[in-house]
Scaffold this motif. Structure first.
Motif, PDB file in Angstrom:
ATOM      1  N   GLY A 135      68.458  71.390   9.609  1.00 46.65           N
ATOM      2  CA  GLY A 135      68.843  71.261   8.208  1.00 46.65           C
ATOM      3  C   GLY A 135      70.345  71.096   8.060  1.00 46.65           C
ATOM      4  O   GLY A 135      71.088  71.047   9.044  1.00 46.65           O
ATOM      5  N   PRO A 136      70.861  71.022   6.815  1.00 44.53           N
ATOM      6  CA  PRO A 136      70.084  71.091   5.574  1.00 44.53           C
ATOM      7  C   PRO A 136      69.378  69.781   5.195  1.00 44.53           C
ATOM      8  O   PRO A 136      68.611  69.759   4.239  1.00 44.53           O
ATOM      9  N   ARG A 137      69.661  68.683   5.932  1.00 42.81           N
ATOM     10  CA  ARG A 137      68.992  67.425   5.586  1.00 42.81           C
ATOM     11  C   ARG A 137      67.494  67.552   5.791  1.00 42.81           C
ATOM     12  O   ARG A 137      67.037  68.222   6.710  1.00 42.81           O
ATOM     13  N   SER A 138      66.735  66.912   4.891  1.00 44.56           N
ATOM     14  CA  SER A 138      65.280  66.968   4.965  1.00 44.56           C
ATOM     15  C   SER A 138      64.700  65.561   4.933  1.00 44.56           C
ATOM     16  O   SER A 138      65.261  64.656   4.302  1.00 44.56           O
TER      17      SER A 138
ATOM     18  N   SER B 107      62.751  69.870   7.336  1.00 42.76           N
ATOM     19  CA  SER B 107      64.163  69.905   7.707  1.00 42.76           C
ATOM     20  C   SER B 107      64.378  69.219   9.051  1.00 42.76           C
ATOM     21  O   SER B 107      63.617  69.417  10.004  1.00 42.76           O
TER      22      SER B 107
ATOM     23  N   GLY C 167      68.670  75.310   3.699  1.00 47.79           N
ATOM     24  CA  GLY C 167      68.076  74.030   4.069  1.00 47.79           C
ATOM     25  C   GLY C 167      67.206  74.182   5.297  1.00 47.79           C
ATOM     26  O   GLY C 167      67.535  73.677   6.376  1.00 47.79           O
ATOM     27  N   ALA C 168      66.100  74.891   5.145  1.00 48.95           N
ATOM     28  CA  ALA C 168      65.217  75.198   6.276  1.00 48.95           C
ATOM     29  C   ALA C 168      63.776  75.140   5.808  1.00 48.95           C
ATOM     30  O   ALA C 168      63.204  76.147   5.400  1.00 48.95           O
TER      31      ALA C 168
ATOM     32  N   THR D  36      61.570  66.956  12.905  1.00 53.25           N
ATOM     33  CA  THR D  36      61.614  68.014  11.898  1.00 53.25           C
ATOM     34  C   THR D  36      60.936  69.270  12.429  1.00 53.25           C
ATOM     35  O   THR D  36      60.341  69.270  13.519  1.00 53.25           O
TER      36      THR D  36
ATOM     37  N   THR E 292      61.316  71.437   2.100  1.00 56.58           N
ATOM     38  CA  THR E 292      62.739  71.128   2.145  1.00 56.58           C
ATOM     39  C   THR E 292      63.650  72.338   2.237  1.00 56.58           C
ATOM     40  O   THR E 292      64.816  72.187   2.597  1.00 56.58           O
ATOM     41  N   SER E 293      63.164  73.522   1.895  1.00 54.12           N
ATOM     42  CA  SER E 293      64.064  74.676   1.884  1.00 54.12           C
ATOM     43  C   SER E 293      63.309  75.968   2.135  1.00 54.12           C
ATOM     44  O   SER E 293      62.084  76.032   2.074  1.00 54.12           O
TER      45      SER E 293
END
Length: 661
Positions: free
Chosen positions: A326-329, A314, A309-310, A347, A273-274
């Motif tokens: 990103g930042p959404r995962s 992502s 958010g990478a 993704t 997720t990050s």
């Protein structure tokens, strides 16, 4: 020596590092967002399988179990914490934590904040908040950081009316129990965040501890803290668990960097997720004195991690002819489209699969198969179609976008910190796949990838001792040297508290190691810096002069600036079993024996598809060397070595990547 068990729960996977003597095993299991204690136990069972012993035996013979988790972090992000009632000084109601930069709901609803003035009825104020549905109360009064008596009186009045054994009793949290540092807004934020996640952590962590006891574990579950130590659940404050897994990674980066004598170590953790980055300079981990906790500035110093958010999960989008990542995962569920669990958005993992960098039959050592068709379909509909490019180029653009963002952030960190010839320690399940591109963009020429890089935060947890960190507000002039009586009294008070808490952890005073932490402020600019020293420094003129020099150099102010100690801290720790890396013998096999075959990889519109060799990390040993472009695969991660880079396994069984070597 018995087993040591270290578990780190992330947004997509839960990682385990299990050690027994000089042997270790690493495992990854899917995170179960509905109940993080479920994946915690799944990870223990997988670790037992890796050692070939029953889980009950593993736990019976375990010397320590440490657990870093995202329970509190997720509750803050997802706004699933407790309904908090906040009592502040009248006129300060607007200081309640409001919406963050992303516009999420406030941690405290406007009608759940009441002001308290002189002569106001404390019980009436508390009852109003309870009637409005407060699950807990936070008392944060102006000026209490200097004297917490007023807050304590409010709590005493509420508890006298609602004793703990009453069903109507609610927890009452005091801001000065959480932090005594200056800054009313930061103190309110810290206290509210702590209360907001307290209930959820209490339920889940006590459940995890009870599950261990039922499985014959004879010890106490230790919880990783964001200050670099671990403690029992009963001695853990909720806010100290925030970001504890990524923070632990800095301890591992420091340990690995020391093997190579690196002055500056940059840590890069790319999970699902990050992408979390931090640094270690001259053996000192990076610290945030007033950290940002999901958009809320706090006054609790903690190990400093910068998150982007990478991650592998992502989500990529096409906007205005460019690719954004990103930042959404996609998280653990539904996950990337290629996980075949219902995800339809493309993704970073989907892009790497389409490019040929991932083997769909060997993800997680073949325990999870990836659906390349689903990955291509997601990229086609959301990226390739809107941009009018082939799906492979769309995947390449996704990868290029995420690499560029991580590279910029890493370069900025290096420029900010300074230092020559940084060493980058890369980890996380997705980190080694992107490491060289990120390092090249940041001007870093050397990277270390450990054999446990995919579970590096869990490994780093294994370096944690049991410990507690205490802070209190003081005002002592360091330069010109002032009266040290207040500072000495504060340290004595914290030591008494520490000895009591460490007895509760099972350690006598003579087993405890002590370190003093000072936060020093420039009298001119107001800038702050953190210094560490040994107890008794205030009685040593030379030590005081050295601290003055260090503070002046760190603050970069005028040599005549006053330097004021605004916060005194005391770190108490006691050792528990750790795993330590040991040198390995030179490999007796040829590097060719590690070859798995060759694979076609798409390297962009100019290079097109290129066939590169693939090697099995498990068969590479000390002394083996490779030249890029090539791929190195293990059961838990994939390393991509581009052209212009080399890779060699050293005496610690680490894979060292070097640019231009």
């Amino acid at each position: 020596m018995g087993y040591t068990i270290d578990i780190d729960t992330g947004g997509t996977f839960t990682d385990g590092f299990f050690a027994h003597g000089e042997e270790f095993r690493t495992v990854k299991v899917p995170t179960t967002p509905h109940d993080l204690t479920s994946c915690f136990l799944d990870c223990i069972r997988a670790g037992a399988d890796a050692f070939g012993v029953p889980a009950a035996r593993l736990l019976r013979e375990a010397e320590v179990v440490r657990f870093s988790n995202t329970i509190g972090t997720n509750a803050i992000i997802e706004r699933t914490g407790a309904k908090v009632g906040l009592i502040v000084t009248r006129g300060c109601e607007t200081l309640a934590p409001a919406t963050d930069a992303e516009g999420k709901a406030p941690l405290v609803a406007p009608d759940m904040v009441l002001g308290l003035g002189d002569g106001d009825d404390v019980l009436e104020t508390a009852q109003t908040l309870i009637d409005r549905g407060a699950h807990c109360l936070v008392v944060a009064l102006h000026g209490a950081d200097a004297d917490p008596a007023a807050e304590r009186a409010v709590r005493a009045a509420i508890k006298a009316e609602y004793p703990r054994d009453y069903l109507g009793s609610v927890p009452v949290f005091l801001s000065t129990d959480v932090t005594r540092r200056s800054g009313y807004q930061e103190r309110i934020n810290s206290a509210v965040l702590n209360a907001y996640i307290h209930g959820k952590l209490t339920r889940l962590l006590y459940k995890a501890g009870e599950d261990l006891r039922r499985s014959d574990f004879p010890g106490q579950l230790l919880i990783g803290h964001n200050n670099g130590a671990a403690a029992r659940v009963a001695k853990t404050r909720a806010i100290n668990t925030y970001n504890s897994g990524p923070a632990a990674g800095l301890l591992g980066a420091r340990e690995i960097g020391a093997l190579y004598g690196a002055e500056l170590v940059v840590s890069g953790d790319m999970g699902g997720t990050s992408f979390d980055i931090g640094f270690v300079r001259a053996g000192e981990t990076s610290h945030a004195l007033r950290p940002d906790v999901e958009g809320f500035r706090c006054s609790l110093p903690m190990l400093a991690i910068r998150a982007l958010g990478a991650g592998g999960g992502s989500i990529a989008t096409a906007t205005g002819g460019t690719v954004q990542v990103g930042p959404r995962s996609a998280g653990a569920l539904p996950g990337p489209a290629c996980f075949d669990l219902g995800g339809t958005e493309p993704t970073v993992t989907d892009a790497n699969l389409v490019l040929g960098l991932l083997d769909p039959e060997y993800f997680l050592g073949g325990h999870k198969r990836l659906n390349a068709a689903k990955a291509a379909a997601a990229l086609e509909s959301r990226i390739a179609g809107p941009l009018g490019v082939p799906v492979e180029e769309a995947a390449w653009r996704v990868r290029a976008a995420v690499d560029a963002g991580m590279g910029r952030a890493t370069r900025h960190l290096c420029e900010e910190v300074g230092g020559r010839d940084p060493l980058m320690v890369v980890y996380g399940g997705a980190g080694p796949l992107h490491a060289c591109a990120v390092a090249e963009a940041a001007g870093i020429r050397r990277i270390v990838v450990t054999p446990f890089s995919a579970v590096f935060s869990a490994y780093s947890s294994s370096l944690m001792d049991v410990g507690h960190l205490y802070h209190t507000r003081v005002s002592t002039t360091l330069r010109p040297a002032g009266d040290m009586a207040e500072l000495a009294a504060a340290l004595d008070d914290m030591r008494a508290r520490a000895e009591r808490d460490m007895r509760g952890e099972g350690f006598a005073a003579e087993q405890v190691h002590w370190a003093v932490e000072l936060i020093v402020q420039s009298g001119t600019s107001g800038a702050e810096t953190r210094l560490t020293t040994a107890p008794g420094f205030h009685r040593d003129l030379q030590a005081l002069e050295e601290l003055s020099r260090q503070a002046a150099a760190a603050l970069g102010g005028d040599v005549e600036d006053d330097l004021i100690v605004t916060t005194a801290g005391l770190f108490a720790s006691a050792p528990v079993p750790h795993f330590r890396l040991r040198p390995v013998p030179v490999a007796s096999t040829r590097v060719e024996d590690a070859a798995r075959g060759r694979r076609s990889v798409y390297l962009g519109p100019q290079a097109g598809r290129v066939t590169v060799p693939v090697f099995d990390r498990a068969k590479l040993g000390h002394g083996h060397a490779l030249q890029g472009a090539c791929i190195v695969e293990s059961e838990q991660t994939t390393v991509y070595v581009p052209a212009g880079w080399s890779a060699a396994v050293d005496r610690f069984d680490n894979l060292v990547l070097e640019m231009g070597a």
